[in-house]
Design an enzyme around this catalytic site. Sequence first.
Site: not given
Ligand SMILES: Cc1cc2nc3c(=O)[nH]c(=O)nc-3n(C[C@H](O)[C@H](O)[C@H](O)COP(=O)(O)OP(=O)(O)OC[C@H]3O[C@@H](n4cnc5c(N)ncnc54)[C@H](O)[C@@H]3O)c2cc1C
Length: 337
Positions: A157, A234, A329
């Site tokens: 990760r 997570s 995480e």
């Molecule tokens: C129900 C649930 C299930 C999930 N299952 C998984 C899974 O199976 N596997 C897994 O790996 N993760 C999982 N996740 C975690 C999450 O969905 C992922 O990490 C997802 O990719 C986060 O994307 P986001 O756009 O929501 O990021 P955000 O939550 O909006 O941001 C997260 C971080 O990324 C940065 N960021 C966001 N976009 C950018 C960009 N364009 N450029 C630079 N930095 C950026 C933000 O500044 C922040 O630091 C899960 C989450 C939930 C709620």
Amino acid sequence: MTITFADLTTMRIGGPVGRLLAPQSTKHVIELLCELGGDEDPLLVMGGGSNLVVGDIGWHGTVVKMASTDLEIDGDLVTAAAGVEWDHLVHTTLSEGLTGLETLSGIPGSVGGTPVQNVGAYGTLTSDLLDSLSVYDREAGLLERWAPDRCGFGSHRQSVFKHSDRWVVTDVTFRLKRGTQSKPIEYALLAETLGIDIGGTAAPADVREAVLALRRDRRMVLDPRDHDTWSVGSFFINPVLEEVPARAAQCPSYYDIKGVKLSAAWLIHNAGFAPGYGLDWGNGTVALSSRHALAVTNRGGATTSDVMKFAAHIRDGVEACFDIRLGPECDLVNCSY
Ligand SMILES: Cc1cc2nc3c(=O)[nH]c(=O)nc-3n(C[C@H](O)[C@H](O)[C@H](O)COP(=O)(O)OP(=O)(O)OC[C@H]3O[C@@H](n4cnc5c(N)ncnc54)[C@H](O)[C@@H]3O)c2cc1C
């Protein structure tokens, strides 16, 4: 009306947003980042808010919430803007006869968020399929095209984007395959659900349905009516250690380039915190998901302070039992535990 991070994140907690900008195209994202370059306001970039926990004081600077929706398919290459919803991309590529992303079905968040923690599930990582990505370097004020080897993937990760506000991902290109069969399924539970042997293949649409069913069963697909899904997935990361303490010798372990990766879910469960733990702890607003020991969930009315206290309680219990300190995480902004 004041917008808060409780409105913008999947755990539905966090204080007010100073200024919210939501650029609708990659061109607009880049123009905005160039303009904001000299701005004194601190900048927070976000996508779907599914891996983000912000403090009750919120963020007083500017928030750029990626809302760019450009999506282009050129042969086996698919380029999606950072703001495209991840599962929309997965569904679209499968509908177009492209395989590769099916085991990553149902993960919330944006395309731009996936390289940040090299999102993975059921045996596939973002980096497995990544061709290249566009990155805006806020320090240099330059837009660059990166190959995957610049992203710092490797340990569980991790990437250069995690915990850094220097680089903004503006679009991502995936190299997929045309075909009617998925890649070999190595994840035992998924193979069993599909009724195939480990290493066998299946129709990509069937793999997607099987993954969605498994994820729903573990409350890992967002559902506004179900508090078990009011989470960041997570909350705790699987710890990677050079040496496993004797007390944790029974914990399932896996190879990692930095040492040994242990199962945080096993550590939490075996420290006495079963799924669902917590409703009678604190003020009842936070608990572990009833179906997933790593997911800290908002049962309604939680503040970030409630979540941090609860997470610290779990962390301390695990440390007392196994001499291993669990880290988050998710990204913690203006809060710590
Ligand atoms: C129900 C649930 C299930 C999930 N299952 C998984 C899974 O199976 N596997 C897994 O790996 N993760 C999982 N996740 C975690 C999450 O969905 C992922 O990490 C997802 O990719 C986060 O994307 P986001 O756009 O929501 O990021 P955000 O939550 O909006 O941001 C997260 C971080 O990324 C940065 N960021 C966001 N976009 C950018 C960009 N364009 N450029 C630079 N930095 C950026 C933000 O500044 C922040 O630091 C899960 C989450 C939930 C709620």
